[in-house]
Each structure stands twice: as structure tokens, then as C-alpha cells.
Design a protein around this motif. Structure first.
Motif, mmCIF file in Angstrom:
data_model
loop_
_atom_site.group_PDB
_atom_site.id
_atom_site.type_symbol
_atom_site.label_atom_id
_atom_site.label_comp_id
_atom_site.label_asym_id
_atom_site.label_seq_id
_atom_site.Cartn_x
_atom_site.Cartn_y
_atom_site.Cartn_z
ATOM 1 N N SER A 184 47.778 82.157 23.304
ATOM 2 C CA SER A 184 46.324 82.106 23.224
ATOM 3 C C SER A 184 45.901 81.351 21.958
ATOM 4 C CB SER A 184 45.747 83.521 23.179
ATOM 5 O OG SER A 184 44.357 83.486 22.961
ATOM 6 N N TYR A 185 44.769 80.704 22.019
ATOM 7 C CA TYR A 185 44.206 80.023 20.851
ATOM 8 C C TYR A 185 43.337 80.963 20.026
ATOM 9 C CZ TYR A 185 45.739 75.488 22.625
ATOM 10 O OH TYR A 185 46.488 74.420 23.054
ATOM 11 N N THR B 32 40.007 86.835 16.474
ATOM 12 C CA THR B 32 39.637 87.350 17.787
ATOM 13 C C THR B 32 38.181 87.044 18.105
ATOM 14 O OG1 THR B 32 39.755 89.284 19.233
ATOM 15 C CG2 THR B 32 38.957 89.668 17.003
ATOM 16 N N ALA C 158 47.791 85.832 20.699
ATOM 17 C CA ALA C 158 48.195 84.552 20.103
ATOM 18 C C ALA C 158 49.710 84.344 20.210
ATOM 19 C CB ALA C 158 47.758 84.482 18.645
ATOM 20 N N GLN C 159 50.468 85.409 20.190
ATOM 21 C CA GLN C 159 51.920 85.280 20.309
ATOM 22 C C GLN C 159 52.305 84.702 21.668
ATOM 23 O OE1 GLN C 159 54.176 88.835 19.513
ATOM 24 N NE2 GLN C 159 56.115 87.836 19.864
ATOM 25 N N HIS D 119 43.380 85.147 18.370
ATOM 26 C CA HIS D 119 44.063 86.427 18.215
ATOM 27 C C HIS D 119 43.300 87.498 18.976
ATOM 28 C CE1 HIS D 119 46.942 85.142 15.194
ATOM 29 N NE2 HIS D 119 45.968 84.378 14.721
ATOM 30 N N ASP E 284 49.627 90.890 20.266
ATOM 31 C CA ASP E 284 48.625 89.921 19.844
ATOM 32 C C ASP E 284 48.693 88.765 20.838
ATOM 33 O OD1 ASP E 284 47.067 87.936 18.674
ATOM 34 O OD2 ASP E 284 47.851 88.251 16.664
ATOM 35 N N ALA F 103 45.477 79.441 15.783
ATOM 36 C CA ALA F 103 44.645 80.367 16.567
ATOM 37 C C ALA F 103 43.457 80.827 15.734
ATOM 38 C CB ALA F 103 45.461 81.578 17.021
ATOM 39 N N ARG G 60 56.031 81.336 20.652
ATOM 40 C CA ARG G 60 54.789 80.569 20.792
ATOM 41 C C ARG G 60 55.092 79.102 20.520
ATOM 42 N NH1 ARG G 60 49.066 80.873 20.016
ATOM 43 N NH2 ARG G 60 48.339 79.056 18.858
ATOM 44 N N THR H 158 50.667 82.968 13.495
ATOM 45 C CA THR H 158 50.431 81.667 14.129
ATOM 46 C C THR H 158 49.875 80.672 13.127
ATOM 47 O OG1 THR H 158 48.242 82.402 14.767
ATOM 48 C CG2 THR H 158 49.981 82.572 16.422
ATOM 49 N N ASN H 159 49.234 81.189 12.102
ATOM 50 C CA ASN H 159 48.589 80.337 11.109
ATOM 51 C C ASN H 159 49.341 80.417 9.790
ATOM 52 O OD1 ASN H 159 46.542 79.797 12.967
ATOM 53 N ND2 ASN H 159 45.345 81.547 12.294
#
Length: 171
Positions: free
Chosen positions: A56-57, A122, A52-53, A59, A50, A119, A83, A110-111
Motif C-alpha cells: 500500500s502507498y 494512514t 504498507a508492508q 500506512h 501495516d 508510503a 515490499r 517503508t520510509n
């Protein structure tokens, strides 16, 4: 793709490759599973990642295959990839905008419900995706117009780490 790689490696045995694709192993359709099994036969198990890991902002769950490093090493590196907990979608939004609160944790955590969004869901290449409809998690509140909207092109570019107007130059 496999035939092309096989042919290229006969000319240059040191040829390296990186292949990225959607996580077909999570798709329940019989034909998709059949194709995924065939790809695994030729390329082996993928690294499921993923984005986001890795900071990235948004997924983006993807399979990766490469001959540049053993899968076990890539999995170990990913396992210990941390992250930055201070990354928040609000940092990359246009002025006077805010994002939806977190209601459901995504693939990579991440959330967290009740905390700022780290994040977006996608991104897709077309407007009106489910994450950007109704009260979808990808919507952005525009305070000046008091409306919910999809992320702007500039917000999407910032989320993906691109410089401003990068994607407008791709046409």
C-alpha cells in the motif's frame, strides 16, 4: 460480532470469518484495554499488520482475526512478505506535485530519512487530520499554486489501489 459468528457457525460449522479492527493494544485508555482483553478472550491474538508492508502507498496499522488460517502461519507469511523497494508515493501523485520529505520512520519501515517517501501516513475519513496540517508528513506540494495541500481524492484512490473515481461513486 462474536455472538453473530457463534450463531452462524452453529448453522454452518465451516463458516469462515475475517475481522479487522484498529490496534487497540497500542491504546493506553483503560476502557479500550478492557474491551481489547475481552475481544482477545473470544477471538484470540490478532495478526498486527501495516498495509504498507503489503504494497500500500499508505500506512494502515490494523488487527486481523480469522479462522481461515492459523495465526502462526499468517505471521510467518507476513514476516517473509517483501515490499517492492521501488514503490514511491511520487509515482501516484498528480502532475506537478511532490510529497513531504521523510522526517520520521513509521511503524513498518517503508520510509527512510533522506530517501523518497514510500508510503503516506494512514488516511482518515475526514479532512484536516494532523498528518495533513501544518507541515504534516501527508501533505503534497502543488508546484503550480506553490501551496501544500492534502492528497487529492484521485491520489488517495491510487494509494489504496482503487480505480479513478471509485470513492465518488460510494455516495
Amino acid at each position: 460480532m462474536v455472538q453473530l459468528i457463534t450463531w452462524a457457525q452453529t448453522i454452518s460449522p465451516a463458516l469462515g470469518y475475517v475481522i479487522e479492527n484498529t490496534p487497540s493494544q497500542l491504546d493506553q485508555r483503560e476502557k479500550v484495554q478492557e474491551h481489547y482483553t475481552l475481544v482477545k478472550h473470544y477471538l484470540g491474538e490478532p495478526l498486527l499488520l501495516d498495509a504498507a508492508q503489503c504494497g500500500s502507498y499508505a500506512h494502515r496499522l490494523r488487527n486481523w482475526w480469522t479462522n481461515l488460517a492459523p495465526l502462526s502461519i499468517l505471521q510467518l507469511v507476513l514476516k517473509y512478505t517483501i515490499r517492492d523497494p521501488n514503490l514511491q508515493v511520487s509515482h501516484i501523485l498528480d502532475d506537478q506535485s511532490s510529497c513531504q520529505p521523510v522526517r520520521k520512520p513509521p511503524w513498518f519501515p517503508t520510509n527512510t530519512i533522506g530517501k523518497p517517501r514510500g508510503a503516506w501516513p494512514t488516511f482518515v475519513s475526514f479532512p484536516g487530520a494532523h498528518a495533513f496540517q501544518g507541515d504534516g508528513p501527508g501533505l503534497v506540494y502543488r508546484h503550480a499554486s506553490a501551496t501544500w495541500d492534502e492528497p487529492s481524492p484521485k491520489e488517495r484512490e491510487r494509494a489504496m489501489g482503487f480505480q479513478a473515481r471509485t470513492t465518488s461513486q460510494l455516495r
